[in-house]
Scaffold this active site. Sequence first.
Site, mmCIF file in Angstrom:
data_model
loop_
_atom_site.group_PDB
_atom_site.id
_atom_site.type_symbol
_atom_site.label_atom_id
_atom_site.label_comp_id
_atom_site.label_asym_id
_atom_site.label_seq_id
_atom_site.Cartn_x
_atom_site.Cartn_y
_atom_site.Cartn_z
ATOM 1 N N LEU A 138 0.676 -1.099 0.091
ATOM 2 C CA LEU A 138 -0.035 -0.066 0.025
ATOM 3 C C LEU A 138 0.735 1.195 -0.156
ATOM 4 O O LEU A 138 2.028 1.167 0.412
ATOM 5 C CB LEU A 138 -0.737 0.058 1.172
ATOM 6 N N ASP A 139 0.478 2.463 -0.776
ATOM 7 C CA ASP A 139 1.124 3.594 -0.471
ATOM 8 C C ASP A 139 1.411 4.138 0.938
ATOM 9 O O ASP A 139 0.631 3.602 1.741
ATOM 10 C CB ASP A 139 0.395 4.699 -1.281
ATOM 11 N N ARG A 140 2.489 4.808 1.148
ATOM 12 C CA ARG A 140 2.629 5.306 2.369
ATOM 13 C C ARG A 140 1.530 5.983 3.108
ATOM 14 O O ARG A 140 1.207 5.846 4.334
ATOM 15 C CB ARG A 140 4.020 6.404 2.325
ATOM 16 N N THR A 142 -1.503 5.693 2.671
ATOM 17 C CA THR A 142 -2.906 4.693 2.472
ATOM 18 C C THR A 142 -2.897 3.870 3.746
ATOM 19 O O THR A 142 -1.875 3.353 3.958
ATOM 20 C CB THR A 142 -2.958 3.784 1.225
ATOM 21 N N ARG A 238 -5.266 6.705 -7.015
ATOM 22 C CA ARG A 238 -4.949 8.107 -7.187
ATOM 23 C C ARG A 238 -4.885 8.660 -8.649
ATOM 24 O O ARG A 238 -5.474 9.767 -8.910
ATOM 25 C CB ARG A 238 -3.700 8.396 -6.244
#
Length: 325
Positions: A138-140, A142, A238
């Site tokens: 997961l993105d930082r 998120t 995103r």
Amino acid sequence: MDATHRLQVGPDDDGKRLDVYVAECVPALSRSQAQRLIRTGHVRVNGAEARPSTPLVAGCIVEVDVPPPEPDTPEPEALPLTIRYEDDDLAVIEKPAGMVVHPGAGHASGTLVNALLFHLSGLSGIGGKARPGIVHRLDRGTSGLMVVAKHDAAHQALARQFAGRRVEKLYTALVWGRPEKGAVFDRPIGRDPVHRQKMSTRAPKGRAALTRIVDVEPLGPLSLVTVAIESGRTHQIRVHLSEAGYPVVGDPVYGGRRRGAPAAVTRLERPFLHATRLVFDHPRDGRMMELSSPLPDDLQGVVDALRRAAARPDGGRRDLPPETP
């Protein structure tokens, strides 16, 4: 501490590719390492970021920031971690917002991997020493659900499900505008050809990515949406939503921060994106695993405030001004 090299291009290097020049001029740096530094914004030509293939001009200044080497093996750290499910084969955890998944340049500690090594006994080694147990990311910014493999057989079985798009992944996002329920965004995603720290559907060699809007709750000029993805590209939700005109609220990279936003939104310190549901087959016996995660307090507080405003006789118009780019 980072090492910074400031180099002036001489006549003999006029026209040379940036990555070749950096690899030749910075000690112990390979060309692939030079390309990685350039793509992650650690190299500037006359103060501006450039591409690895950028031809240099004699007299220009090249600055190279070389991060310190990361340890080969991450250390366990007693970081807070919520474990939703655990057995001998896997664990499903809640990644907090702001936490990087695995060690990398500038993040030698404080990552999810450091926390996993402390809280779990045994992790798969397929991802290498720096990424034990990590099947997906997961993105930082998120938060939400991730499945972690405890041994290599479980890792391989789970990875096949992700690759075969057999894992159901649902996210909750707050976006600007009003996307249509059932809308599908099916455009390949890759590294932006100009802004190398961003992803884009304009990339010449993008990889297939499909994003679908499952549900929409209008909240003034904003919408609370449930999003399903069938692939797992970097920044996928995103990028797709932003390029369709519905950027994720609070996203500083893809246009989610706007003037005139409701007070609850302006206090948000990260993109409003949470991995709320994960469905997959257990790698040992094939039984269906269904796990869900409620919105964390920072995101739920925003939703509650917006719903209260929308329920007022004025429809919350005092707190929800018209969208301003």
